[in-house]
Scaffold this motif. Sequence first.
Motif, short mmCIF file in Angstrom:
data_model
loop_
_atom_site.label_atom_id
_atom_site.label_comp_id
_atom_site.label_asym_id
_atom_site.label_seq_id
_atom_site.Cartn_x
_atom_site.Cartn_y
_atom_site.Cartn_z
N HIS A 89 0.83 -1.20 0.00
CA HIS A 89 0.00 0.00 0.00
C HIS A 89 0.87 1.26 0.00
O HIS A 89 0.38 2.35 -0.28
N ASP A 146 -4.11 12.12 3.46
CA ASP A 146 -4.36 11.00 2.57
C ASP A 146 -5.49 11.39 1.63
O ASP A 146 -5.99 12.51 1.68
N ALA A 156 -8.52 9.70 1.19
CA ALA A 156 -9.81 9.06 1.44
C ALA A 156 -10.99 10.02 1.40
O ALA A 156 -12.00 9.76 0.74
N ASN A 161 -9.00 -1.64 -0.98
CA ASN A 161 -10.29 -0.97 -1.00
C ASN A 161 -11.25 -1.85 -1.82
O ASN A 161 -10.96 -2.13 -2.99
N PRO A 189 -13.17 5.47 -1.45
CA PRO A 189 -12.08 5.42 -0.46
C PRO A 189 -12.48 5.87 0.94
O PRO A 189 -11.95 5.37 1.93
N SER A 190 -13.45 6.79 1.03
CA SER A 190 -13.87 7.28 2.35
C SER A 190 -14.58 6.20 3.17
O SER A 190 -14.71 6.33 4.39
N CYS A 246 -13.54 2.96 3.12
CA CYS A 246 -12.58 1.87 3.24
C CYS A 246 -11.99 1.86 4.65
O CYS A 246 -11.48 2.89 5.12
N ASN A 272 -8.37 3.01 4.97
CA ASN A 272 -8.18 4.45 4.87
C ASN A 272 -8.58 5.18 6.15
O ASN A 272 -8.07 6.27 6.43
N ASP A 314 -7.07 8.53 7.99
CA ASP A 314 -7.88 9.74 8.14
C ASP A 314 -7.89 10.21 9.59
O ASP A 314 -7.90 11.41 9.86
N TYR A 326 -1.76 4.32 -0.81
CA TYR A 326 -3.00 4.17 -1.58
C TYR A 326 -3.41 2.71 -1.55
O TYR A 326 -2.60 1.81 -1.82
#
Length: 361
Positions: free
Chosen positions: A149, A172, A174, A216, A222-223, A225, A228, A232, A260
């Motif tokens: 990642h 990040d 996300a 993911n 992504p928000s 996941c 992530n 965050d 990522y």
Amino acid sequence: MGLSEAYPMKGGDGPHSYAKNSTLQGHVIEVAKEVMKETIAEKLDMGAFNCSKTINIADLGCSVGPNAFAAVETIIEAVRSKYGSESLSSQIPQFQVFFNDHVSNDFNLLFTSLPRDKQYYAAGVPGSFYERLFPEASLHLVHSSNSLHWLSRVPEEVTNKNSPAWNKGRIDCANSGEEVIRAYKAQRERDMEKFLQLRAQEVVNGGLMLLNFGFNPNGTHPSQCVSNLYLDLIGSSLMDLARKGRISEEKVDSFNLPIYFMTPKEMEAAVERNGCFSIERMETLPSRPRGNGGNQSLDHQMAAHVRAAMEDTITQRFGEDIMDEFLDLYRKKVREIFIPFIAKSAGDKGDSLLVVLKRKY
């Protein structure tokens, strides 16, 4: 590509070191253990060894070792079983294991903590796995866990104030805008192309790569996941400190992590574009942390992990005096945000993806 950025885990064997605080990553490897054995039994082509007297194994992104040692032992045990199942026990070659990580990794601790009863020869290979590391067609098995990642670098656009992808106030992608997500995704595609291109040169025909990493899920923003969310909460904790005047908000704006989490479809597309490997197996594993046997609550366990993984990076940027306050904020966010989030998604299989690739003949 130039030199890759390095974000080493905390070295040494102190109470806050990665060696003492990597149980979350160790759990990922433990969960993958039986699947790895089964896959090697089914997919390993004995012809790949070509009567070699030595089987070469590489662990990419080994850090300081405890988890890498466990993964290597699983692989060697599986190969030995494969020989036994084909009545070739008397012909089992010797094993050479190459432990790889960035030059800044604590290789001293890695070597001093090698298992005394190890059934292999060990060597260290310093350098980024986005660079050529081994001679042509020299590796039979490649393993990597909790490493892919990481990108080779932060996308340039996200730290440029004049770019539509400027990632102000976040570390990040996300919960950032689509421009930021696209910049991270583009960097991921370039890096994965390079990773597969290099490994295609280094792995023998018929050789296997076992890659285990956070991902993911397909069709998930992504928000949403879980992987992530770890990042965050780090970013929002730093922004809380900036609002309090403890650190500079401008420094937070310029601080982005080169991480990522791919989707399975993105991984499939990368392998197809490369054309040198076939996907032999791809599945999610139930590796989500639930705390350490009741002895340590999940919020404290995750904070200890963040400290081991990120303390050197954070203190170099923001100073050492904020670390305890930062971790207090992070633990609180884990309790209030992360734990309720994973409780709602309790039916999910997990957030770790195991991908097995075979080098085509």
